[in-house]
Design a protein around this motif. Structure first.
Motif, mmCIF file in Angstrom:
data_model
loop_
_atom_site.group_PDB
_atom_site.id
_atom_site.type_symbol
_atom_site.label_atom_id
_atom_site.label_comp_id
_atom_site.label_asym_id
_atom_site.label_seq_id
_atom_site.Cartn_x
_atom_site.Cartn_y
_atom_site.Cartn_z
ATOM 1 N N LEU A 1 2.217 10.428 -9.602
ATOM 2 C CA LEU A 1 1.283 10.626 -10.701
ATOM 3 C C LEU A 1 0.481 11.918 -10.510
ATOM 4 C CD1 LEU A 1 0.396 9.255 -13.307
ATOM 5 C CD2 LEU A 1 -1.339 8.028 -12.000
ATOM 6 N N HIS A 2 0.165 12.214 -9.265
ATOM 7 C CA HIS A 2 -0.555 13.458 -8.977
ATOM 8 C C HIS A 2 0.317 14.667 -9.336
ATOM 9 C CE1 HIS A 2 -3.658 15.839 -7.002
ATOM 10 N NE2 HIS A 2 -2.677 16.556 -6.473
ATOM 11 N N ALA A 3 1.592 14.575 -9.026
ATOM 12 C CA ALA A 3 2.508 15.683 -9.300
ATOM 13 C C ALA A 3 2.917 15.760 -10.769
ATOM 14 C CB ALA A 3 3.746 15.554 -8.421
ATOM 15 N N TYR A 4 2.926 14.610 -11.442
ATOM 16 C CA TYR A 4 3.337 14.526 -12.846
ATOM 17 C C TYR A 4 2.248 13.796 -13.639
ATOM 18 C CZ TYR A 4 7.888 15.879 -11.056
ATOM 19 O OH TYR A 4 8.912 16.554 -10.443
ATOM 20 N N PRO A 5 1.106 14.460 -13.880
ATOM 21 C CA PRO A 5 -0.036 13.787 -14.510
ATOM 22 C C PRO A 5 0.237 13.278 -15.920
ATOM 23 C CG PRO A 5 -0.460 16.149 -14.276
ATOM 24 C CD PRO A 5 0.815 15.855 -13.559
ATOM 25 N N ASP A 6 1.279 13.758 -16.568
ATOM 26 C CA ASP A 6 1.603 13.235 -17.892
ATOM 27 C C ASP A 6 2.283 11.872 -17.810
ATOM 28 O OD1 ASP A 6 4.151 13.868 -17.008
ATOM 29 O OD2 ASP A 6 4.648 15.143 -18.728
ATOM 30 N N GLY A 7 2.601 11.432 -16.589
ATOM 31 C CA GLY A 7 3.175 10.107 -16.391
ATOM 32 C C GLY A 7 4.675 10.019 -16.527
ATOM 33 N N GLU B 1 1.866 -1.727 -9.124
ATOM 34 C CA GLU B 1 1.594 -1.548 -7.698
ATOM 35 C C GLU B 1 0.134 -1.841 -7.354
ATOM 36 O OE1 GLU B 1 3.927 -1.568 -5.660
ATOM 37 O OE2 GLU B 1 5.525 -1.099 -7.068
ATOM 38 N N MET B 2 -0.791 -1.507 -8.256
ATOM 39 C CA MET B 2 -2.195 -1.850 -8.000
ATOM 40 C C MET B 2 -2.373 -3.364 -7.959
ATOM 41 S SD MET B 2 -4.403 1.066 -10.005
ATOM 42 C CE MET B 2 -5.959 0.484 -9.340
ATOM 43 N N ALA B 3 -1.705 -4.063 -8.867
ATOM 44 C CA ALA B 3 -1.780 -5.528 -8.866
ATOM 45 C C ALA B 3 -1.169 -6.102 -7.594
ATOM 46 C CB ALA B 3 -1.077 -6.091 -10.101
ATOM 47 N N ASP B 4 -0.060 -5.521 -7.153
ATOM 48 C CA ASP B 4 0.581 -5.995 -5.919
ATOM 49 C C ASP B 4 -0.329 -5.792 -4.709
ATOM 50 O OD1 ASP B 4 2.738 -6.551 -7.548
ATOM 51 O OD2 ASP B 4 4.052 -5.008 -6.701
ATOM 52 N N MET C 1 0.831 -1.200 0.000
ATOM 53 C CA MET C 1 0.000 0.000 0.000
ATOM 54 C C MET C 1 0.870 1.256 0.000
ATOM 55 S SD MET C 1 -3.096 -1.335 2.504
ATOM 56 C CE MET C 1 -3.433 0.277 3.089
ATOM 57 N N GLY C 2 1.979 1.215 0.721
ATOM 58 C CA GLY C 2 2.902 2.341 0.728
ATOM 59 C C GLY C 2 3.524 2.580 -0.641
ATOM 60 N N GLU C 3 3.880 1.489 -1.322
ATOM 61 C CA GLU C 3 4.452 1.620 -2.659
ATOM 62 C C GLU C 3 3.433 2.194 -3.641
ATOM 63 O OE1 GLU C 3 6.000 -2.267 -3.524
ATOM 64 O OE2 GLU C 3 7.639 -2.053 -2.084
ATOM 65 N N LEU C 4 2.187 1.768 -3.519
ATOM 66 C CA LEU C 4 1.131 2.326 -4.373
ATOM 67 C C LEU C 4 0.934 3.810 -4.057
ATOM 68 C CD1 LEU C 4 -1.136 2.154 -6.459
ATOM 69 C CD2 LEU C 4 -2.625 1.253 -4.648
ATOM 70 N N ALA C 5 0.936 4.155 -2.781
ATOM 71 C CA ALA C 5 0.771 5.561 -2.394
ATOM 72 C C ALA C 5 1.892 6.420 -2.981
ATOM 73 C CB ALA C 5 0.733 5.686 -0.873
ATOM 74 N N ALA C 6 3.096 5.896 -3.011
ATOM 75 C CA ALA C 6 4.216 6.648 -3.578
ATOM 76 C C ALA C 6 4.014 6.900 -5.068
ATOM 77 C CB ALA C 6 5.525 5.896 -3.331
ATOM 78 N N VAL C 7 3.565 5.883 -5.800
ATOM 79 C CA VAL C 7 3.319 6.051 -7.232
ATOM 80 C C VAL C 7 2.168 7.030 -7.455
ATOM 81 C CG1 VAL C 7 2.553 4.895 -9.347
ATOM 82 C CG2 VAL C 7 4.300 3.841 -7.915
ATOM 83 N N LEU C 8 1.124 6.933 -6.664
ATOM 84 C CA LEU C 8 -0.001 7.854 -6.810
ATOM 85 C C LEU C 8 0.429 9.295 -6.551
ATOM 86 C CD1 LEU C 8 -2.831 5.777 -5.110
ATOM 87 C CD2 LEU C 8 -2.586 6.278 -7.554
ATOM 88 N N HIS D 1 7.909 10.913 -14.812
ATOM 89 C CA HIS D 1 8.555 11.366 -13.582
ATOM 90 C C HIS D 1 10.055 11.434 -13.816
ATOM 91 C CE1 HIS D 1 9.977 11.317 -9.416
ATOM 92 N NE2 HIS D 1 8.815 11.892 -9.153
ATOM 93 N N PRO D 2 10.715 12.450 -13.285
ATOM 94 C CA PRO D 2 12.147 12.612 -13.546
ATOM 95 C C PRO D 2 13.061 11.613 -12.837
ATOM 96 C CG PRO D 2 11.366 14.341 -12.077
ATOM 97 C CD PRO D 2 10.160 13.578 -12.543
#
Length: 93
Positions: free
Chosen positions: A25-31, A47-50, A15-22, A33-34
């Motif tokens: 994604l919120h900060a970089y909506p174009d997908g 992460e959703m599958a995990d 859940m923490g890993e998914l939260a990090a990706v979310l 990330h630097p």
């Protein structure tokens, strides 16, 4: 590892890993990330599958009531779709 709640640590980790990706994604909506770790959409799927696997494992190994969980999930999903419609958003993918 918790003797009573098998899989709880793994569920929290996933859940923490998914939260990090979310968050990314919120900060970089174009997908894009630097951090260079690949497309956020790919990471989101992984992460959703995990989390789904960890939730399923947790449910099954701790003898949780799957019918009760399904009923609550269905009710919450209907609420989310109603909110989505009320906000004038269109389509589901």
């Amino acid at each position: 590892m918790s003797a009573r709640w098998a899989g709880i640590a793994k569920l929290q980790e996933e859940m923490g890993e998914l939260a990090a990706v979310l968050g990314k994604l919120h900060a970089y909506p174009d997908g894009n990330h630097p951090d260079g770790a690949g497309p956020l959409l790919d990471r989101l799927h992984d992460e959703m599958a995990d989390v789904h696997a960890a939730l399923t494992f947790f449910m099954l190994t701790n003898d949780l009531d799957s019918a009760r969980l399904r009923a609550r999930c269905d009710k919450k999903l209907a609420t989310f779709f109603a909110w989505h419609q009320d906000e004038g958003m269109t389509g589901t993918k």
